[in-house]
Design an enzyme around this catalytic site. Sequence first.
Site, PDB file in Angstrom:
ATOM      1  N   LEU A 173       3.688  -2.317  -7.633  1.00 27.93           N
ATOM      2  CA  LEU A 173       2.927  -3.024  -8.668  1.00 27.93           C
ATOM      3  C   LEU A 173       1.436  -2.712  -8.580  1.00 27.93           C
ATOM      4  O   LEU A 173       0.635  -3.295  -9.296  1.00 27.93           O
ATOM      5  CB  LEU A 173       3.167  -4.533  -8.554  1.00 27.93           C
ATOM      6  CG  LEU A 173       4.602  -4.986  -8.864  1.00 27.93           C
ATOM      7  CD1 LEU A 173       4.736  -6.491  -8.668  1.00 27.93           C
ATOM      8  CD2 LEU A 173       5.006  -4.604 -10.282  1.00 27.93           C
ATOM      9  N   SER A 174       1.076  -1.769  -7.705  1.00 32.14           N
ATOM     10  CA  SER A 174      -0.341  -1.412  -7.573  1.00 32.14           C
ATOM     11  C   SER A 174      -0.958  -0.943  -8.892  1.00 32.14           C
ATOM     12  O   SER A 174      -2.060  -1.378  -9.233  1.00 32.14           O
ATOM     13  CB  SER A 174      -0.529  -0.345  -6.501  1.00 32.14           C
ATOM     14  OG  SER A 174      -0.254  -0.882  -5.230  1.00 32.14           O
ATOM     15  N   LYS A 222       2.370   5.981   5.627  1.00 35.68           N
ATOM     16  CA  LYS A 222       1.134   5.376   6.159  1.00 35.68           C
ATOM     17  C   LYS A 222       0.694   5.989   7.482  1.00 35.68           C
ATOM     18  O   LYS A 222      -0.484   6.012   7.798  1.00 35.68           O
ATOM     19  CB  LYS A 222       1.309   3.859   6.325  1.00 35.68           C
ATOM     20  CG  LYS A 222       1.356   3.133   4.998  1.00 35.68           C
ATOM     21  CD  LYS A 222       1.448   1.635   5.164  1.00 35.68           C
ATOM     22  CE  LYS A 222       1.614   0.991   3.790  1.00 35.68           C
ATOM     23  NZ  LYS A 222       1.367  -0.449   3.800  1.00 35.68           N
ATOM     24  N   TYR A 272       7.624  -9.078  -1.850  1.00 35.55           N
ATOM     25  CA  TYR A 272       7.176  -9.967  -2.934  1.00 35.55           C
ATOM     26  C   TYR A 272       7.949  -9.706  -4.228  1.00 35.55           C
ATOM     27  O   TYR A 272       7.763 -10.410  -5.210  1.00 35.55           O
ATOM     28  CB  TYR A 272       5.664  -9.822  -3.180  1.00 35.55           C
ATOM     29  CG  TYR A 272       5.226  -8.421  -3.536  1.00 35.55           C
ATOM     30  CD1 TYR A 272       4.882  -7.518  -2.540  1.00 35.55           C
ATOM     31  CD2 TYR A 272       5.180  -8.002  -4.858  1.00 35.55           C
ATOM     32  CE1 TYR A 272       4.493  -6.241  -2.855  1.00 35.55           C
ATOM     33  CE2 TYR A 272       4.785  -6.714  -5.187  1.00 35.55           C
ATOM     34  CZ  TYR A 272       4.444  -5.838  -4.177  1.00 35.55           C
ATOM     35  OH  TYR A 272       4.069  -4.561  -4.503  1.00 35.55           O
TER      36      TYR A 272
END
Length: 266
Positions: free
Chosen positions: A18-19, A68, A214
């Site tokens: 959702l970035s 990451k 989320y």
Amino acid sequence: KFIMKKYLVIGNPIEHSLSPKLHNHWFEKNNINAIYNKKQINEIDIKDIISELRNEKINGINVTVPFKQSIIPFVDELSVEANNAQSVNTIYKENNKVLGHNTDISGFELAMRGKNYDIKGKKIFILGAGGVVPSIILALKKMGANKIILSNRTKKKAEQLKKNFSDLEIVDWGKFPEFNIIINATSLGLNKEDEIKLDYADLGPNKLFYDVIYNPKQTKFLSKAKEFGHQTENGKMMFIYQAHQAFTLWHKVMPKIDEETIKLLD
Ligand code: ATR
């Protein structure tokens, strides 16, 4: 002349991210002429994407699962936070250098502080050993956690973490020690049917159940905890705060986190 700045979140998978929604919303609110996209990549693509940032074809990159850590050798410099966590989620160019930074640590800390969850002196039990876990451990330590216990299906990965965090306690997958706060940092829950085997009836009262996930808003992990009267919190505010910090770094503008922002991600 107008040059539209370009931002990107990279990961695999990336569809769920959702970035773009959040950053593009803040561009609009702050009259910033930029666009934020998502891109599914493979490890082999990292080099070219960093080159594009170096050439200013891209102005900033967010990094998510599973890159990451693997992106670290491709940046010129790490911030203290990124170096401590060995995890980069935000990349940008400054003084002709490609910088790798980490906003997950402060994202988690701000989410806890925002809800007035007091970590000081607490026993925390973390499930999972994936990319975001070192950041969560660092934030918990900073906030004064008394003890951090961790369990991961693949025990070897839990033991790897102990190399960086020597006071971490590892327990076998399926075992549940005493805790005040339990954190789901596995991907179990991304599918609505996913379940984490846990004897809710045996846990004792008044725990905090935190899920890094989320989307869906309420995993089974959280809904069952609620049934048993525990406090619950999903990963939405952590997500918003990590994005907020990246945005502020990139644009030197602090966007608003208001009802509209929070609703946007429902
Ligand atoms: P990565 O490990 O690539 O960083 P992640 O999504 O951040 O990816 O982490 C996935 C986490 O969810 C891992 O801790 C993983 O456990 P393993 O290390 O054993 O793979 C955990 N996980 C995923 N599916 C799981 C399942 N079905 N049961 C238990 N744990 C699971």
